[in-house]
Design an enzyme around this catalytic site. Structure first.
Site, mmCIF file in Angstrom:
data_model
loop_
_atom_site.group_PDB
_atom_site.id
_atom_site.type_symbol
_atom_site.label_atom_id
_atom_site.label_comp_id
_atom_site.label_asym_id
_atom_site.label_seq_id
_atom_site.Cartn_x
_atom_site.Cartn_y
_atom_site.Cartn_z
ATOM 1 N N HIS A 46 -4.629 15.539 -34.889
ATOM 2 C CA HIS A 46 -5.964 16.000 -34.510
ATOM 3 C C HIS A 46 -5.974 16.173 -32.995
ATOM 4 O O HIS A 46 -4.939 15.957 -32.329
ATOM 5 C CB HIS A 46 -7.039 15.012 -34.989
ATOM 6 N N GLY A 86 -6.980 14.445 -30.658
ATOM 7 C CA GLY A 86 -6.552 13.264 -29.892
ATOM 8 C C GLY A 86 -5.044 13.283 -29.667
ATOM 9 O O GLY A 86 -4.564 13.062 -28.548
ATOM 10 N N HIS A 87 -4.291 13.574 -30.732
ATOM 11 C CA HIS A 87 -2.825 13.651 -30.592
ATOM 12 C C HIS A 87 -2.445 14.772 -29.627
ATOM 13 O O HIS A 87 -1.502 14.634 -28.836
ATOM 14 C CB HIS A 87 -2.173 13.957 -31.937
ATOM 15 N N GLY A 124 -2.046 6.462 -27.216
ATOM 16 C CA GLY A 124 -3.492 6.586 -27.039
ATOM 17 C C GLY A 124 -4.149 5.257 -26.737
ATOM 18 O O GLY A 124 -3.778 4.225 -27.298
ATOM 19 N N LYS A 154 -6.949 4.261 -27.696
ATOM 20 C CA LYS A 154 -7.667 3.692 -28.849
ATOM 21 C C LYS A 154 -6.872 2.532 -29.453
ATOM 22 O O LYS A 154 -7.439 1.543 -29.889
ATOM 23 C CB LYS A 154 -7.917 4.757 -29.920
ATOM 24 N N MET A 195 -11.519 9.605 -32.214
ATOM 25 C CA MET A 195 -10.760 10.406 -33.183
ATOM 26 C C MET A 195 -9.649 9.570 -33.803
ATOM 27 O O MET A 195 -8.970 8.815 -33.105
ATOM 28 C CB MET A 195 -10.173 11.633 -32.504
ATOM 29 N N ARG A 255 -7.628 8.453 -39.814
ATOM 30 C CA ARG A 255 -8.310 7.748 -40.912
ATOM 31 C C ARG A 255 -9.784 8.137 -41.033
ATOM 32 O O ARG A 255 -10.415 7.792 -42.031
ATOM 33 C CB ARG A 255 -8.179 6.229 -40.723
#
Ligand code: PAF
Length: 283
Positions: A34, A36-37, A147, A149, A184, A187
């Site tokens: 997505h 984010g990646h 990331g 996150k 993001m 999952r």
């Protein structure tokens, strides 16, 4: 963009680049790419001449009751997205090649892997550290981008890279969020419409806590209670943990200190049973 599926071919590609004077920046992923990646890839392209993205759903980091079987996999879509984002090489090895019969060597992430998410997911960071070290040995990157996150994952990898003297620079790139603030994640596709709506409260709770902390609130208990009440208020999200810790060691945050703190949460939705994590740095 090159697609490489064998470990031998990846090693050859990497060593040819090295001989030619180019450095690799690696973005390890489990696919289901997505935005984010793609932002991690953009960072990788800034720091090295050649970007390699790995796509491998790593069985070693999933517990027996977790979502390994249903984890989204779509190599064709990942390939198109990575290529459109300017990736030089996609490395997508098979599980049989990464963990052949007789495989038995694992990297112990130590106590930093047993707390926070590691407490609810025993063995998870051992699996992460193992696969990431394998990916480092195969691709020989000068840098690797993770990331923010996954704050604990990055802390574990940084620690392992330092402890094991790995010649790779570990870079953390900021969390990308949907318009309502939800971090993001691959999952997020599991969420039911009701859960998706309430999931925005996770980020809201973290930013509330950040502003309270920065405004002088130093009671960890009060901060945790505020976070929890915001996250669970819709009824479709339950808390696994909320914690305020040191961003590097992940040890409990000492009260009355001036240094920054990592405010981290993990929760679980009640309908689709999706585990969501997020964090902010405050201070
Ligand atoms: O963050 C992930 O997607 C995974 O944990 C990683 C780093 C690719 C290791 O499998």
């Amino acid at each position: 963009m090159k697609l490489i599926e064998s470990i031998t071919a990846m090693k050859e590609y990497s060593s040819a680049l090295k001989k030619g004077g180019s450095g690799i920046a690696l973005v390890p992923t489990m696919g289901a790419l997505h935005a984010g990646h793609l932002s991690l890839l953009a960072r990788a392209r800034e720091v090295c001449d050649v970007s390699v993205m790995s796509v491998f759903v790593n069985p070693a980091q999933f517990g027996p009751t977790e979502d390994f079987a249903k984890y989204p996999r779509d190599l064709e879509s990942d390939r198109a997205l990575a290529e459109s984002a300017g990736c030089d090489c996609l490395f997508a090895p098979s599980a049989a090649e990464m963990y052949p019969d007789g495989y038995c060597t694992y990297v112990d992430a130590g106590p930093i892997g047993d707390i926070l998410c590691g407490a609810a997911r025993p063995g998870h960071f051992r699996g992460v550290a193992t696969v990431v070290l394998k990916l480092f040995n195969i691709t020989a990157p000068a840098a690797a981008v993770f990331g923010a996150k996954d704050a604990q994952q990055t802390a574990v990898i940084k620690r392992a890279a330092a402890d094991l003297n790995l010649p790779v620079r570990i870079i953390t790139a900021p969390t990308l969020r949907d318009a309502d603030g939800l971090a993001m994640s691959s999952r997020n596709t599991y969420l039911t419409p009701g859960e998706r709506k309430q999931a925005a409260n996770i980020c809201k709770a973290l930013f509330e806590a950040k502003s309270l902390f920065e405004g002088g609130e130093c009671s960890v208990e009060r901060l945790k209670n505020t976070i929890t009440s915001t996250i669970i208020r819709g009824g479709l999200i339950e808390m696994e943990y909320a914690d305020i810790v040191d961003p590097v060691s992940l040890r409990p945050f000492p009260a009355n200190t001036e240094s920054p703190a990592l405010i981290a949460v993990a929760c679980r939705t009640t309908e689709s049973k999706t585990r969501l994590i997020d964090n902010v740095v405050a201070g």
